[in-house]
Design a protein around this motif. Structure first.
Motif, PDB file in Angstrom:
ATOM      1  N   LEU A  15     -24.140 -32.161  -6.293  1.00 34.15           N
ATOM      2  CA  LEU A  15     -23.534 -31.181  -7.200  1.00 34.15           C
ATOM      3  C   LEU A  15     -24.121 -29.789  -6.990  1.00 34.15           C
ATOM      4  O   LEU A  15     -23.389 -28.792  -7.010  1.00 34.15           O
ATOM      5  N   ALA A  16     -25.417 -29.711  -6.749  1.00 32.48           N
ATOM      6  CA  ALA A  16     -26.046 -28.412  -6.472  1.00 32.48           C
ATOM      7  C   ALA A  16     -25.521 -27.840  -5.156  1.00 32.48           C
ATOM      8  O   ALA A  16     -25.266 -26.630  -5.051  1.00 32.48           O
ATOM      9  N   ALA A  17     -25.351 -28.688  -4.155  1.00 37.41           N
ATOM     10  CA  ALA A  17     -24.816 -28.236  -2.865  1.00 37.41           C
ATOM     11  C   ALA A  17     -23.395 -27.713  -3.021  1.00 37.41           C
ATOM     12  O   ALA A  17     -23.025 -26.696  -2.430  1.00 37.41           O
ATOM     13  N   ALA A  18     -22.589 -28.397  -3.826  1.00 40.99           N
ATOM     14  CA  ALA A  18     -21.214 -27.950  -4.058  1.00 40.99           C
ATOM     15  C   ALA A  18     -21.198 -26.587  -4.739  1.00 40.99           C
ATOM     16  O   ALA A  18     -20.376 -25.725  -4.398  1.00 40.99           O
ATOM     17  N   GLU A  19     -22.115 -26.368  -5.659  1.00 38.50           N
ATOM     18  CA  GLU A  19     -22.206 -25.059  -6.315  1.00 38.50           C
ATOM     19  C   GLU A  19     -22.578 -23.974  -5.315  1.00 38.50           C
ATOM     20  O   GLU A  19     -22.050 -22.864  -5.369  1.00 38.50           O
ATOM     21  N   ARG A  20     -23.486 -24.284  -4.385  1.00 36.55           N
ATOM     22  CA  ARG A  20     -23.875 -23.302  -3.367  1.00 36.55           C
ATOM     23  C   ARG A  20     -22.707 -22.984  -2.438  1.00 36.55           C
ATOM     24  O   ARG A  20     -22.615 -21.874  -1.908  1.00 36.55           O
ATOM     25  N   LEU A  21     -21.833 -23.954  -2.231  1.00 38.66           N
ATOM     26  CA  LEU A  21     -20.691 -23.744  -1.342  1.00 38.66           C
ATOM     27  C   LEU A  21     -19.556 -22.967  -1.999  1.00 38.66           C
ATOM     28  O   LEU A  21     -18.669 -22.472  -1.310  1.00 38.66           O
ATOM     29  N   ASP A  22     -19.582 -22.890  -3.316  1.00 34.05           N
ATOM     30  CA  ASP A  22     -18.541 -22.154  -4.025  1.00 34.05           C
ATOM     31  C   ASP A  22     -18.549 -20.703  -3.553  1.00 34.05           C
ATOM     32  O   ASP A  22     -19.577 -20.032  -3.600  1.00 34.05           O
ATOM     33  N   GLY A  23     -17.421 -20.242  -3.057  1.00 31.06           N
ATOM     34  CA  GLY A  23     -17.325 -18.877  -2.539  1.00 31.06           C
ATOM     35  C   GLY A  23     -17.506 -18.774  -1.039  1.00 31.06           C
ATOM     36  O   GLY A  23     -17.345 -17.702  -0.468  1.00 31.06           O
ATOM     37  N   LEU A  30     -12.977 -28.418   2.045  1.00 30.99           N
ATOM     38  CA  LEU A  30     -13.851 -29.536   1.696  1.00 30.99           C
ATOM     39  C   LEU A  30     -13.994 -29.654   0.179  1.00 30.99           C
ATOM     40  O   LEU A  30     -13.869 -30.746  -0.387  1.00 30.99           O
ATOM     41  N   LEU A  31     -14.228 -28.543  -0.484  1.00 28.70           N
ATOM     42  CA  LEU A  31     -14.379 -28.574  -1.936  1.00 28.70           C
ATOM     43  C   LEU A  31     -13.080 -28.974  -2.624  1.00 28.70           C
ATOM     44  O   LEU A  31     -13.100 -29.668  -3.645  1.00 28.70           O
ATOM     45  N   ALA A  70     -22.729 -29.498   4.702  1.00 30.59           N
ATOM     46  CA  ALA A  70     -22.058 -28.196   4.732  1.00 30.59           C
ATOM     47  C   ALA A  70     -22.906 -27.144   4.027  1.00 30.59           C
ATOM     48  O   ALA A  70     -23.002 -26.002   4.488  1.00 30.59           O
ATOM     49  N   SER A  71     -23.531 -27.527   2.942  1.00 29.11           N
ATOM     50  CA  SER A  71     -24.399 -26.593   2.222  1.00 29.11           C
ATOM     51  C   SER A  71     -25.566 -26.154   3.100  1.00 29.11           C
ATOM     52  O   SER A  71     -25.953 -24.978   3.095  1.00 29.11           O
ATOM     53  N   SER A  72     -26.117 -27.077   3.864  1.00 28.75           N
ATOM     54  CA  SER A  72     -27.205 -26.727   4.784  1.00 28.75           C
ATOM     55  C   SER A  72     -26.733 -25.753   5.857  1.00 28.75           C
ATOM     56  O   SER A  72     -27.458 -24.828   6.229  1.00 28.75           O
TER      57      SER A  72
END
Length: 75
Positions: A15-23, A30-31, A70-72
């Motif tokens: 969930l934290a990674a998904a938040e980082r990917l937002d934007g 993917l999101l 993806a976040s990485s």
């Protein structure tokens, strides 16, 4: 409570990674594909019964890794 070997730490990290990917423009597809999965995980953090009624399927587990990977890449 979580599907098979899914641990709370993995849910929180995803969930934290998904938040980082937002934007991040290239992460939008993917999101979008994983939004229902992420929504169920968010609900499961506060409502265990709702998650038990609609748990993640084994076929959806790979998306959790994809989001964290993806976040990485985006970092």
């Amino acid at each position: 409570m979580w599907a098979d070997s899914l641990k709370l730490e993995e849910v929180e990290a995803t969930l934290a990674a998904a938040e980082r990917l937002d934007g991040v423009p290239w992460a939008v597809p993917l999101l979008s594909r994983t939004r229902p999965i992420l929504d169920r995980l968010r609900v499961g953090l506060t409502d265990k019964e709702a998650y038990r009624a609609n748990p993640l399927q084994t076929s959806e587990m790979s998306f959790l890794f994809e989001i964290r990977f993806a976040s990485s890449l985006a970092a």
